[in-house]
Design a protein around this motif. Sequence first.
Motif, PDB file in Angstrom:
ATOM      1  N   GLY A  43       3.674  -7.001   1.791  1.00  0.00           N
ATOM      2  CA  GLY A  43       4.492  -5.927   1.230  1.00  0.00           C
ATOM      3  C   GLY A  43       3.641  -4.924   0.473  1.00  0.00           C
ATOM      4  O   GLY A  43       2.586  -5.263  -0.083  1.00  0.00           O
ATOM      5  N   LEU A  44       4.083  -3.686   0.425  1.00  0.00           N
ATOM      6  CA  LEU A  44       3.313  -2.615  -0.204  1.00  0.00           C
ATOM      7  C   LEU A  44       3.869  -2.287  -1.590  1.00  0.00           C
ATOM      8  O   LEU A  44       5.049  -1.996  -1.746  1.00  0.00           O
ATOM      9  N   ARG A  45       2.974  -2.322  -2.583  1.00  0.00           N
ATOM     10  CA  ARG A  45       3.361  -2.063  -3.973  1.00  0.00           C
ATOM     11  C   ARG A  45       3.323  -0.573  -4.291  1.00  0.00           C
ATOM     12  O   ARG A  45       2.681   0.211  -3.593  1.00  0.00           O
ATOM     13  N   GLU A  46       3.943  -0.219  -5.415  1.00  0.00           N
ATOM     14  CA  GLU A  46       4.013   1.166  -5.859  1.00  0.00           C
ATOM     15  C   GLU A  46       3.011   1.502  -6.965  1.00  0.00           C
ATOM     16  O   GLU A  46       2.494   2.621  -7.003  1.00  0.00           O
ATOM     17  N   PHE A  47       2.724   0.556  -7.881  1.00  0.00           N
ATOM     18  CA  PHE A  47       2.011   0.889  -9.111  1.00  0.00           C
ATOM     19  C   PHE A  47       0.782  -0.015  -9.323  1.00  0.00           C
ATOM     20  O   PHE A  47       0.838  -1.229  -9.077  1.00  0.00           O
ATOM     21  N   ASN A  72      -6.306  13.518 -15.851  1.00  0.00           N
ATOM     22  CA  ASN A  72      -7.657  13.621 -16.388  1.00  0.00           C
ATOM     23  C   ASN A  72      -7.558  14.145 -17.821  1.00  0.00           C
ATOM     24  O   ASN A  72      -7.269  15.324 -18.011  1.00  0.00           O
ATOM     25  N   PRO A  73      -7.723  13.302 -18.860  1.00  0.00           N
ATOM     26  CA  PRO A  73      -8.135  11.894 -18.858  1.00  0.00           C
ATOM     27  C   PRO A  73      -7.105  10.989 -18.155  1.00  0.00           C
ATOM     28  O   PRO A  73      -5.952  11.382 -17.953  1.00  0.00           O
ATOM     29  N   ASP A  74      -7.551   9.788 -17.829  1.00  0.00           N
ATOM     30  CA  ASP A  74      -6.738   8.873 -17.041  1.00  0.00           C
ATOM     31  C   ASP A  74      -5.451   8.472 -17.742  1.00  0.00           C
ATOM     32  O   ASP A  74      -5.381   8.390 -18.972  1.00  0.00           O
ATOM     33  N   LYS A  75      -4.440   8.220 -16.942  1.00  0.00           N
ATOM     34  CA  LYS A  75      -3.232   7.569 -17.420  1.00  0.00           C
ATOM     35  C   LYS A  75      -2.793   6.573 -16.350  1.00  0.00           C
ATOM     36  O   LYS A  75      -3.107   6.712 -15.169  1.00  0.00           O
ATOM     37  N   LEU A  76      -2.071   5.574 -16.822  1.00  0.00           N
ATOM     38  CA  LEU A  76      -1.572   4.531 -15.938  1.00  0.00           C
ATOM     39  C   LEU A  76      -0.064   4.624 -15.835  1.00  0.00           C
ATOM     40  O   LEU A  76       0.614   5.116 -16.737  1.00  0.00           O
ATOM     41  N   PRO A  77       0.492   4.127 -14.715  1.00  0.00           N
ATOM     42  CA  PRO A  77      -0.211   3.490 -13.601  1.00  0.00           C
ATOM     43  C   PRO A  77      -0.704   4.505 -12.580  1.00  0.00           C
ATOM     44  O   PRO A  77      -0.229   5.634 -12.542  1.00  0.00           O
ATOM     45  N   LEU A  78      -1.667   4.089 -11.732  1.00  0.00           N
ATOM     46  CA  LEU A  78      -1.935   4.813 -10.493  1.00  0.00           C
ATOM     47  C   LEU A  78      -0.801   4.506  -9.521  1.00  0.00           C
ATOM     48  O   LEU A  78      -0.170   3.453  -9.605  1.00  0.00           O
ATOM     49  N   CYS A  79      -0.556   5.427  -8.601  1.00  0.00           N
ATOM     50  CA  CYS A  79       0.601   5.297  -7.712  1.00  0.00           C
ATOM     51  C   CYS A  79       0.203   5.427  -6.247  1.00  0.00           C
ATOM     52  O   CYS A  79      -0.621   6.280  -5.899  1.00  0.00           O
ATOM     53  N   SER A 121      -5.945  -2.747  -8.629  1.00  0.00           N
ATOM     54  CA  SER A 121      -5.280  -4.049  -8.696  1.00  0.00           C
ATOM     55  C   SER A 121      -3.829  -3.796  -9.103  1.00  0.00           C
ATOM     56  O   SER A 121      -3.508  -2.758  -9.697  1.00  0.00           O
ATOM     57  N   PRO A 122      -2.893  -4.720  -8.793  1.00  0.00           N
ATOM     58  CA  PRO A 122      -1.483  -4.494  -9.140  1.00  0.00           C
ATOM     59  C   PRO A 122      -1.295  -4.220 -10.629  1.00  0.00           C
ATOM     60  O   PRO A 122      -1.924  -4.858 -11.475  1.00  0.00           O
ATOM     61  N   PHE A 123      -0.444  -3.271 -10.934  1.00  0.00           N
ATOM     62  CA  PHE A 123      -0.153  -2.908 -12.318  1.00  0.00           C
ATOM     63  C   PHE A 123       0.434  -4.111 -13.044  1.00  0.00           C
ATOM     64  O   PHE A 123       1.284  -4.833 -12.514  1.00  0.00           O
ATOM     65  N   LYS A 124      -0.015  -4.321 -14.265  1.00  0.00           N
ATOM     66  CA  LYS A 124       0.445  -5.475 -15.029  1.00  0.00           C
ATOM     67  C   LYS A 124       1.899  -5.286 -15.463  1.00  0.00           C
ATOM     68  O   LYS A 124       2.352  -4.186 -15.723  1.00  0.00           O
TER      69      LYS A 124
END
Length: 394
Positions: free
Chosen positions: A225-229, A173-180, A235-238
Amino acid sequence: MTTIDKNQVGEMVQHQSAEMTAWLNSKALPIWATVGADPGKGECYESIDLATQKPLFVTRRARVVPRQIYSFLEGAKLGWTGQAEDLASGLYKWFLSAYRSDEGYFISSVDVENQVTDQSFDLYNQAFALFAFAQIAGNMPESRQDAEEHASNLLNYLIENYRNPQGGFREANPDKLPLCSNPHMHMFEACLAWEAISADPAWQELSDEIAELALNHYIDPVTGGLREFFELDWSPFKGDNGRVMESGHQFEWAWLLARWGRSRCDAGALIAARRLYDIAWTYGIDETRSVTFMALNDDFSVRDPIARLWGQTEWLKAAIALAEISQGPERDAYLSDILDAANAMRVFFASAPDGLWRDKMSPDGDFEDEPAPASSLYHIVCAISELNRFAAGR
């Protein structure tokens, strides 16, 4: 993979459980309770050197302390006769005094003098704090109210400051990417631990929310399958990092979703758990080394062939969870996998001094020459606890 007469499997599972529990109680927990911790100070260390069998006096990460609290208390349930409650009580007090920030979250690390080395917020560390508080509340009646208050305060802090309007929590907070997905996995585990001991509906509500995030966002709807980022909207991390699928986490989420799915009578969660297991078993295990390795790409090609100890523990837990909800030949296959996973774990113990372990195996089967990390004890204890419970209930 191992092929065994199904009439022998039950006896072999019980034998594995007895041997691994004996190793834990007579070898591992004693050294981590004395060399890996300082009971007089109520503190613990990050790792133990394999050559000297002495602790390394390096920065101590916040996530290790809750893991050791769990390990000692759960070890006592498995028959360890050490001073589990004294150790857990000391670690609990130290964790609160050394790692809790004035803002209300738990910082990332301190040095051996308890000077802050990393003040940053990490959702992963908050998940393990909640997990530790559940262990204290569930196992130490005199500290239950205090642990409940700390857990409630932390959960409220996270909701007020890190809530993601798309579900779950933000990374910063503030946001940063990626979410995990990984810290949410451990938040899920903490919520399930709280559900088992508390009537507070907040824990069940958050469990359900994280399960739905996994089923609707973390898990790819096409492959299973389960993604990480991820992006902020889950949505899936670019880019290339958005393709990461860790083999051990496929197993770990399978274990958690199987538990949650059974408790909620949710057939979709059980189907997803089986698919996650199938992906990790089919694509994430190296048959030459007979171990699960670190990571796949989203097309299930090998991304990182390093094998780590914790991945084997999650394989074992997932095989147990799915054996418990299966019948006939499917159950027999999972029972055989329980033996394979237990043997994979033991490979990491075999070339280390008693009670210690190797952490990383290279693609050629050699182990990296490095200290035994304390953080692995939690994985080991949980896997052996699940195996012990399963063997006893057959």
